[in-house]
Motif scaffolding. Structure first.
Motif, PDB file in Angstrom:
ATOM      1  N   LEU A 194       0.928  -1.148  -0.036  1.00 32.47           N
ATOM      2  CA  LEU A 194       0.114   0.069   0.047  1.00 32.47           C
ATOM      3  C   LEU A 194       0.886   1.294   0.073  1.00 32.47           C
ATOM      4  O   LEU A 194       0.855   2.038  -0.778  1.00 32.47           O
ATOM      5  N   GLU A 195       1.907   1.239   0.816  1.00 33.08           N
ATOM      6  CA  GLU A 195       2.877   2.199   0.811  1.00 33.08           C
ATOM      7  C   GLU A 195       3.629   2.585  -0.600  1.00 33.08           C
ATOM      8  O   GLU A 195       3.802   3.636  -0.989  1.00 33.08           O
ATOM      9  N   ARG A 196       3.956   1.280  -1.033  1.00 30.32           N
ATOM     10  CA  ARG A 196       4.739   1.667  -2.353  1.00 30.32           C
ATOM     11  C   ARG A 196       4.135   2.198  -3.302  1.00 30.32           C
ATOM     12  O   ARG A 196       4.460   2.777  -4.319  1.00 30.32           O
ATOM     13  N   HIS A 197       2.736   2.024  -3.536  1.00 31.77           N
ATOM     14  CA  HIS A 197       1.674   2.373  -4.412  1.00 31.77           C
ATOM     15  C   HIS A 197       1.192   3.803  -3.999  1.00 31.77           C
ATOM     16  O   HIS A 197       0.292   4.125  -4.734  1.00 31.77           O
ATOM     17  N   ARG A 198       1.640   4.243  -2.936  1.00 31.61           N
ATOM     18  CA  ARG A 198       1.006   5.680  -2.393  1.00 31.61           C
ATOM     19  C   ARG A 198      -0.452   5.596  -2.123  1.00 31.61           C
ATOM     20  O   ARG A 198      -1.218   6.625  -2.649  1.00 31.61           O
ATOM     21  N   LYS A 199      -1.136   4.608  -1.410  1.00 29.83           N
ATOM     22  CA  LYS A 199      -2.351   4.328  -1.142  1.00 29.83           C
ATOM     23  C   LYS A 199      -2.530   5.005   0.282  1.00 29.83           C
ATOM     24  O   LYS A 199      -1.890   4.607   1.360  1.00 29.83           O
ATOM     25  N   SER A 200      -3.677   5.745   0.516  1.00 37.18           N
ATOM     26  CA  SER A 200      -3.994   5.898   1.997  1.00 37.18           C
ATOM     27  C   SER A 200      -4.622   4.539   2.605  1.00 37.18           C
ATOM     28  O   SER A 200      -5.476   4.020   1.952  1.00 37.18           O
ATOM     29  N   TYR A 201      -4.329   4.432   3.745  1.00 38.58           N
ATOM     30  CA  TYR A 201      -4.610   3.011   4.565  1.00 38.58           C
ATOM     31  C   TYR A 201      -4.555   3.658   6.021  1.00 38.58           C
ATOM     32  O   TYR A 201      -3.896   4.396   6.392  1.00 38.58           O
ATOM     33  N   GLU A 202      -5.273   2.794   6.440  1.00 33.69           N
ATOM     34  CA  GLU A 202      -5.143   2.289   8.254  1.00 33.69           C
ATOM     35  C   GLU A 202      -5.159   0.954   8.203  1.00 33.69           C
ATOM     36  O   GLU A 202      -5.907   0.041   7.910  1.00 33.69           O
ATOM     37  N   ILE A 203      -4.012   0.493   9.086  1.00 34.10           N
ATOM     38  CA  ILE A 203      -4.030  -0.852   9.488  1.00 34.10           C
ATOM     39  C   ILE A 203      -3.954  -1.024  10.997  1.00 34.10           C
ATOM     40  O   ILE A 203      -3.091  -0.448  11.615  1.00 34.10           O
ATOM     41  N   HIS A 204      -4.837  -1.890  11.502  1.00 32.21           N
ATOM     42  CA  HIS A 204      -4.777  -2.003  12.923  1.00 32.21           C
ATOM     43  C   HIS A 204      -4.628  -3.531  13.300  1.00 32.21           C
ATOM     44  O   HIS A 204      -5.179  -4.407  12.788  1.00 32.21           O
ATOM     45  N   VAL A 205      -3.487  -3.841  14.269  1.00 32.02           N
ATOM     46  CA  VAL A 205      -3.301  -5.363  14.700  1.00 32.02           C
ATOM     47  C   VAL A 205      -3.761  -5.095  16.213  1.00 32.02           C
ATOM     48  O   VAL A 205      -3.070  -4.505  16.890  1.00 32.02           O
ATOM     49  N   PHE A 255      -0.443   2.819  11.010  1.00 34.94           N
ATOM     50  CA  PHE A 255       0.010   1.522  11.010  1.00 34.94           C
ATOM     51  C   PHE A 255      -0.071   1.573  12.598  1.00 34.94           C
ATOM     52  O   PHE A 255       0.921   2.161  13.168  1.00 34.94           O
ATOM     53  N   ALA A 256      -0.916   0.717  13.248  1.00 32.52           N
ATOM     54  CA  ALA A 256      -1.105   0.636  14.513  1.00 32.52           C
ATOM     55  C   ALA A 256      -1.222  -0.887  15.033  1.00 32.52           C
ATOM     56  O   ALA A 256      -2.038  -1.445  14.745  1.00 32.52           O
ATOM     57  N   ALA A 257      -0.063  -1.236  15.703  1.00 34.65           N
ATOM     58  CA  ALA A 257       0.225  -2.694  16.025  1.00 34.65           C
ATOM     59  C   ALA A 257       0.405  -2.921  17.567  1.00 34.65           C
ATOM     60  O   ALA A 257       1.577  -2.265  18.088  1.00 34.65           O
ATOM     61  N   ASP A 258      -0.904  -3.472  18.225  1.00 41.67           N
ATOM     62  CA  ASP A 258      -0.450  -3.861  19.685  1.00 41.67           C
ATOM     63  C   ASP A 258       0.064  -5.393  19.531  1.00 41.67           C
ATOM     64  O   ASP A 258      -0.773  -6.367  19.577  1.00 41.67           O
ATOM     65  N   VAL A 259       1.319  -5.692  20.015  1.00 39.53           N
ATOM     66  CA  VAL A 259       1.795  -7.058  19.909  1.00 39.53           C
ATOM     67  C   VAL A 259       2.751  -7.297  21.203  1.00 39.53           C
ATOM     68  O   VAL A 259       3.289  -6.376  21.637  1.00 39.53           O
ATOM     69  N   SER A 260       2.690  -8.386  21.371  1.00 40.21           N
ATOM     70  CA  SER A 260       3.734  -8.929  22.670  1.00 40.21           C
ATOM     71  C   SER A 260       5.254  -8.725  22.064  1.00 40.21           C
ATOM     72  O   SER A 260       5.430  -9.160  20.810  1.00 40.21           O
ATOM     73  N   PRO A 261       6.156  -8.244  23.149  1.00 39.35           N
ATOM     74  CA  PRO A 261       7.608  -8.307  22.859  1.00 39.35           C
ATOM     75  C   PRO A 261       7.929  -9.784  22.369  1.00 39.35           C
ATOM     76  O   PRO A 261       9.115  -9.791  21.921  1.00 39.35           O
ATOM     77  N   ASP A 262       7.491 -10.571  22.776  1.00 36.68           N
ATOM     78  CA  ASP A 262       8.122 -11.969  22.429  1.00 36.68           C
ATOM     79  C   ASP A 262       7.003 -12.572  21.459  1.00 36.68           C
ATOM     80  O   ASP A 262       7.036 -14.072  21.382  1.00 36.68           O
ATOM     81  N   TYR A 263       6.490 -12.020  20.520  1.00 40.47           N
ATOM     82  CA  TYR A 263       5.786 -12.533  19.522  1.00 40.47           C
ATOM     83  C   TYR A 263       6.336 -13.490  18.803  1.00 40.47           C
ATOM     84  O   TYR A 263       7.297 -13.527  18.304  1.00 40.47           O
ATOM     85  N   ASP A 264       5.523 -14.867  18.624  1.00 40.06           N
ATOM     86  CA  ASP A 264       6.159 -15.876  17.984  1.00 40.06           C
ATOM     87  C   ASP A 264       4.957 -16.529  16.988  1.00 40.06           C
ATOM     88  O   ASP A 264       3.827 -17.064  17.643  1.00 40.06           O
ATOM     89  N   PHE A 265       4.839 -16.263  15.911  1.00 37.95           N
ATOM     90  CA  PHE A 265       3.896 -16.513  14.818  1.00 37.95           C
ATOM     91  C   PHE A 265       3.771 -18.158  15.195  1.00 37.95           C
ATOM     92  O   PHE A 265       2.596 -18.551  15.091  1.00 37.95           O
ATOM     93  N   GLY A 266       4.447 -19.008  15.350  1.00 34.47           N
ATOM     94  CA  GLY A 266       4.536 -20.251  15.453  1.00 34.47           C
ATOM     95  C   GLY A 266       3.845 -20.866  16.520  1.00 34.47           C
ATOM     96  O   GLY A 266       3.429 -22.114  16.597  1.00 34.47           O
ATOM     97  N   ARG A 267       3.474 -19.835  17.544  1.00 34.87           N
ATOM     98  CA  ARG A 267       2.832 -20.413  18.814  1.00 34.87           C
ATOM     99  C   ARG A 267       1.288 -20.040  18.533  1.00 34.87           C
ATOM    100  O   ARG A 267       0.327 -20.451  19.508  1.00 34.87           O
ATOM    101  N   ASN A 268       0.742 -19.249  17.530  1.00 37.09           N
ATOM    102  CA  ASN A 268      -0.685 -19.208  17.163  1.00 37.09           C
ATOM    103  C   ASN A 268      -1.394 -20.543  17.117  1.00 37.09           C
ATOM    104  O   ASN A 268      -1.048 -21.171  16.229  1.00 37.09           O
ATOM    105  N   VAL A 269      -2.633 -20.455  17.393  1.00 35.75           N
ATOM    106  CA  VAL A 269      -3.513 -21.658  17.258  1.00 35.75           C
ATOM    107  C   VAL A 269      -5.032 -21.363  16.642  1.00 35.75           C
ATOM    108  O   VAL A 269      -5.463 -19.983  16.681  1.00 35.75           O
ATOM    109  N   ARG A 270      -5.587 -22.246  16.279  1.00 33.65           N
ATOM    110  CA  ARG A 270      -6.800 -22.234  15.515  1.00 33.65           C
ATOM    111  C   ARG A 270      -7.774 -22.559  16.711  1.00 33.65           C
ATOM    112  O   ARG A 270      -7.648 -23.266  17.464  1.00 33.65           O
ATOM    113  N   TYR A 271      -8.795 -21.524  16.736  1.00 31.90           N
ATOM    114  CA  TYR A 271      -9.910 -21.409  17.534  1.00 31.90           C
ATOM    115  C   TYR A 271     -11.055 -21.779  16.906  1.00 31.90           C
ATOM    116  O   TYR A 271     -11.460 -21.319  15.917  1.00 31.90           O
ATOM    117  N   GLU A 272     -12.063 -22.501  17.585  1.00 27.41           N
ATOM    118  CA  GLU A 272     -13.423 -22.779  17.054  1.00 27.41           C
ATOM    119  C   GLU A 272     -14.311 -21.795  17.525  1.00 27.41           C
ATOM    120  O   GLU A 272     -14.158 -21.049  18.277  1.00 27.41           O
TER     121      GLU A 272
END
Length: 272
Positions: A194-205, A255-272
């Motif tokens: 989005l930035e490379r193509h100079r688009k307006s955006y908001e991204i929230h995590v 771009f606003a991202a609230d994430v853990s300092p020890d973020y590890d994508f490999g620990r994320n799991v699927r919830y029903e």
């Protein structure tokens, strides 16, 4: 907001967009309101999706949720997640064009202030639609960022990078920190495009939000605090994006991202 509160402020019915049914929710007494197309996730047109359309209507928008998978022979299995269905980007654009035509025929919606919301499997479709015709805003909920989205094939005949280059409206991206399908690197790749193509955006995590965290019909996934915060952030985004006096020459990138300092994508799991 309770279901009864929504019912008091919304008029809902089913309409046809060609052969495709759609759930339509209109603010009571509204005239020339902006509109949002709510594109369902992989489960098809479920109660959750209809309630989102109703929630938009309670906020003053015409909400319409088309059933893109209406031809699937086992709707019950689809709604449970025991069966799959999908449409190609070109077929989706054709179906959504019929939705927009129906909005113009069945409502007094202001189609110059039209947004589209895609969720999970369909999250890329607001971007695809915005690259094909003018939209006022594209709302992307936990999708359009996985590695598969960048591939070109029969389902995705146009590269996502090219699609993003062609859009002319602001983009809102809503993601969860603990999503097991979409990593922070995936989200940053979308942001960088989005930035490379100079688009307006908001991204929230949103912190501690897994995949599907907006869906309150799936208790394992739903995160009320994050869902309410995200809906409020979306309200603010839409109010700015659809404002009649918006300065379209101004590039807004957040771009606003609230994430853990020890973020590890490999620990994320699927919830029903």
């Amino acid at each position: 907001m309770t279901t009864s509160d929504v019912a008091d402020r919304v008029r809902a019915r089913t309409i046809m967009c060609g052969e495709m049914p759609a759930f339509l929710a209109v603010p009571a007494g509204a005239d020339a309101a902006p509109a949002v197309i709510v594109i369902h996730e992989r489960y098809g047109l479920t109660r959750h999706i209809c309630e989102l359309a109703g929630r938009f209507a309670a906020d003053g928008y015409v909400g319409i949720a088309p059933d893109l998978y209406f031809r699937h022979p086992d709707q019950a299995a689809l709604h449970r997640g025991d069966a799959g269905c999908d449409v190609s980007d070109p077929d989706a654009v054709a179906a959504l064009a019929a939705v927009i035509e129906a909005l113009g025929r069945e409502t007094s919606a202001d189609l110059t202030r039209l947004a589209a919301m895609g969720i999970c499997q369909t999250a890329r479709l607001p971007l695809v639609l915005a690259a094909a015709r003018p939209l006022a805003a594209a709302l992307v909920w936990y999708g359009a960022a996985q590695p598969r989205e960048w591939q070109v094939n029969q389902k995705y005949p146009r590269a996502l990078d090219e699609i993003i280059a062609a859009i002319g409206c602001p983009v809102l991206g809503m993601f969860g920190e603990t999503d097991h399908l979409i990593s922070l690197d995936d989200i940053r790749r979308l942001r960088d495009c989005l930035e490379r193509h100079r688009k307006s955006y908001e991204i929230h995590v949103y912190r501690d939000a897994p995949h599907g965290w907006l869906n309150d019909t799936m208790p394992g996934r739903y995160r009320r605090t994050q869902a309410e915060a995200a809906w409020n952030d979306q309200r603010a985004f839409l109010a700015a994006a659809l404002a009649g006096d918006r300065d379209r020459s101004l590039l807004v990138q957040r771009f606003a991202a609230d994430v853990s300092p020890d973020y590890d994508f490999g620990r994320n799991v699927r919830y029903e």
